[in-house]
Design an enzyme around this catalytic site. Structure first.
Site, PDB file in Angstrom:
ATOM      1  N   HIS A 388       0.836  -1.217   0.000  1.00 20.11           N
ATOM      2  CA  HIS A 388       0.000   0.000   0.000  1.00 20.11           C
ATOM      3  C   HIS A 388       0.866   1.260   0.000  1.00 20.11           C
ATOM      4  CE1 HIS A 388      -3.763   2.205   1.214  1.00 20.11           C
ATOM      5  NE2 HIS A 388      -2.857   3.060   1.659  1.00 20.11           N
ATOM      6  N   GLU A 389       1.782   1.346   0.963  1.00 23.09           N
ATOM      7  CA  GLU A 389       2.585   2.571   1.095  1.00 23.09           C
ATOM      8  C   GLU A 389       3.561   2.736  -0.071  1.00 23.09           C
ATOM      9  OE1 GLU A 389       1.651   4.747   3.035  1.00 23.09           O
ATOM     10  OE2 GLU A 389       0.415   3.583   4.416  1.00 23.09           O
ATOM     11  N   HIS A 392       1.750   4.395  -2.913  1.00 24.76           N
ATOM     12  CA  HIS A 392       1.809   5.856  -2.787  1.00 24.76           C
ATOM     13  C   HIS A 392       3.179   6.380  -3.227  1.00 24.76           C
ATOM     14  CE1 HIS A 392      -2.005   6.547  -0.889  1.00 24.76           C
ATOM     15  NE2 HIS A 392      -1.736   5.848   0.190  1.00 24.76           N
ATOM     16  N   HIS A 395       3.781   6.287  -6.950  1.00 24.88           N
ATOM     17  CA  HIS A 395       2.971   7.358  -7.544  1.00 24.88           C
ATOM     18  C   HIS A 395       3.699   8.690  -7.384  1.00 24.88           C
ATOM     19  CE1 HIS A 395      -1.392   9.178  -7.905  1.00 24.88           C
ATOM     20  NE2 HIS A 395      -0.586   9.570  -8.859  1.00 24.88           N
TER      21      HIS A 395
END
Length: 596
Positions: A388-389, A392, A395
């Site tokens: 998940h992190e 980010h 991105h």
């Protein structure tokens, strides 16, 4: 139990390299002084943005000041997060924040002055000064909202009213976080334990149904004693939204809220309709939950207990990284290489230590790679947290690398897409490579709960917000009984015939902090749906879908969120992405039903 290690006892290879931002605190101090010296230079542009040259130079200087301020604050705050007891970095973070507030004041004239210039004149400046072309989308966005900006004197009055307008949220927060006190209940072992908001979810996940029921009743009975006060705070917040939307000449408070992202209200309404059209899937899940728990009646306090006992998986940090890399291989070799680079080159602060900030996040500043804070414990959830992190972070990396500073930040509307997509791909991989029945059931249950909590429940919240705002806009009074009735009916609609909608759940509206950030929660549902739909395209189409997705990651904030997602392959103005996501939900239901 072993005591947490001190910061200096953690191996360097598991720490982030904040030296990549500043090699020393002395270098930070030099930049802090340089920034303080730069700020007064903005003053010469105040009242003088009426030429192509001055407008460009003012925007360029503003970007330089903002970029340096972010760099200073990011370093100081992340140093503080390493050990919050370190007073040196407490002071650095406070100094950086004070300077940022000063800077915001110094830069506040820019947007009003641009809006005061006739649009054809502003666009004419771009012909005179080609460098201004960089700011076209930024200026387009300002001009798009011009009809909703008031005169300078009226804007000053609204700004002065801003603190007063936050009263409802502040009062609710004080009640909810400081003043409210819950009774004690007996835990699984018969011990008297004080109920707190933090312990509530632990109790709701208890395998002892009596504990779940007692916690549920104790929590809502406590909120029930405050229902008149809490309905007054929520009603006041709704009235605030209506006041500002009307003053700014919007047709509704929903339209006013969504306009910041340039999202049409049809997207909000379309999400609700798409979920209404697929309620049968939630009803199936509720029925399955009732069957697996083996209860005659399923109650609202039975919705959070895991259907599959917790799988005790213990993995090392290195094993977790390997699992993430394997799960994300569909994103292509370039993406995987960047992940490997991040894992090996100081992007991540992996382990808990004394004083370290809890939880997990991804953060960074323009011109430097992103960073991830973890508190890795070796659980199954920790593997998904890394995916998940790092979603980010990749991105951010792509955006920072491809976009100028002005467009490097992406909007909240798309922020969760990259992180959730990584979780979806990892989940798909783990389900396909897991032979153990109990593990597969555990993973499916985990994923089903994400759909229930993020797509259905957040949409139910969004629908509640819309109903109460609509009623207030037509002059109806938002009494506690009215809001409880609305909320009860929504729970019946969203959960269906296979559950008893206990009367106490009618008061859930009274404890949701997000209702004071109006029309925000729908972004969780749209983001999750978009990510799930894109992950399915990547798995089925391969490189073509991956290329579209990587271009989306590189786009930052260079266009409006809806447009960026269209280019990636999902059109949120249609129900298709939500429907595509719910097909995944249906497939998971099929699997679980066939396994029990």
């Amino acid at each position: 139990m072993n005591a947490l290690p001190k910061r200096e006892e953690i191996d360097k290879k598991y720490k982030w390299h904040l030296e990549d931002i500043y090699s020393s605190d002395d270098e930070w101090e030099r930049d802090f002084k340089r920034l303080k010296d730069m700020v007064p230079a903005m003053e010469k542009y105040k009242g003088r943005l009426n030429s192509a040259d001055s407008l460009y130079n003012a925007l360029k200087l503003r970007d330089e000041i903002s970029q340096l301020a972010e760099r200073l604050f990011t370093y100081a705050r992340m140093r503080r997060d390493e050990d919050n007891a370190n007073t040196k970095y407490q002071a650095l973070a406070d100094r950086a924040m004070s300077l940022i507030i000063e800077i915001q004041s110094a830069l506040s004239f820019i947007v009003p002055e641009i809006l005061a210039i006739p649009a054809d004149e502003v666009y004419g400046y771009m012909i005179e000064e080609p460098n201004l072309e960089l700011y076209r989308h930024y200026i387009d966005d300002i001009m798009r909202q011009k009809a909703h900006v008031l005169s300078a004197s009226e804007e000053r009055i609204l700004a002065q009213a801003g603190e007063m307008a936050e009263a409802a949220d502040i009062i609710f927060t004080m009640i909810n976080d400081a003043d409210i006190k819950f009774p004690s209940i007996k835990d699984e072992n018969g011990n008297e334990v004080e109920l707190t908001k933090g312990r509530y979810m632990q109790f709701m996940e208890s395998q002892d149904r009596r504990v779940r029921k007692d916690a549920f009743e104790a929590l809502y009975d406590t909120y029930g004693k405050l229902k008149n006060t809490l309905s007054a705070t929520l009603s006041s917040n709704v009235k605030k939204d209506i006041f500002f939307s009307r003053v700014r000449k919007y047709p509704s408070s929903l339209a006013a809220s969504l306009d910041d992202d340039n999202v049409p209200t049809s997207v909000y309404d379309g999400l609700i309709k798409a979920i209404h059209d697929n309620m049968d899937l939630m009803y199936r899940y509720v029925k399955l939950r009732k069957k697996m728990l083996g209860v005659d009646e399923l109650h609202m306090y039975d919705l959070y207990v895991p259907l599959v006992p917790d799988i005790k998986v213990k993995v090392s940090y290195e094993e977790a990284i390997d699992k993430v890399l394997e799960g994300l291989r569909p994103l292509g070799q370039e993406y995987i290489s960047l992940l490997e680079h991040g894992f090996k080159n100081g992007w991540i602060d992996a382990y808990e230590n004394q004083g370290k900030t809890s939880g997990a996040y991804s953060w960074g500043c323009y011109g430097v790679h992103p960073f991830v804070l973890l508190n890795f414990q070796g659980t199954l959830d920790d593997i998904f947290t890394i995916a998940h992190e790092m979603g980010h972070s990749l991105h951010t990396h792509y955006s920072f690398s491809a976009q100028p500073y002005i467009y490097a930040e992406y909007r909240i509307f798309v922020a969760e897409v990259a992180s959730t997509l990584n979780e979806a791909l990892l989940m798909d991989h783990m389900l396909k490579t897991t032979d153990q029945r109990s593990m597969k059931l555990y993973l499916i249950n985990h994923y089903l709960e994400q759909f229930r909590g993020t797509v259905y429940r957040q949409t139910m919240f969004a629908e509640f917000e819309k109903i109460v705002h609509d009623k207030a806009e037509t002059g109806e009074s938002l009494t506690p009984d009215m809001m409880s009735s609305i909320y009860h009916n929504l729970n019946e609609k969203y959960y269906g015939p296979n559950i008893v909608v206990d009367d106490r759940i009618d008061l859930e509206w009274s404890r949701i902090p997000h209702f004071y950030s109006s029309f925000y929660v729908y972004k969780y549902a749209t983001g999750f749906s978009a990510a799930t739909a894109l992950s399915q395209q990547i798995l089925s189409e391969g490189k073509t879908a991956v290329d579209r997705y990587i271009n989306f990651l590189k786009s930052g904030g260079s266009d409006y969120p809806i447009e960026l997602l269209k280019k990636a392959g999902v059109d949120m103005t249609t129900p298709k992405p939500v429907e595509a996501a719910l097909k995944v939900f249906a497939g998971l239901l099929d699997q679980m039903e066939s396994m029990i």
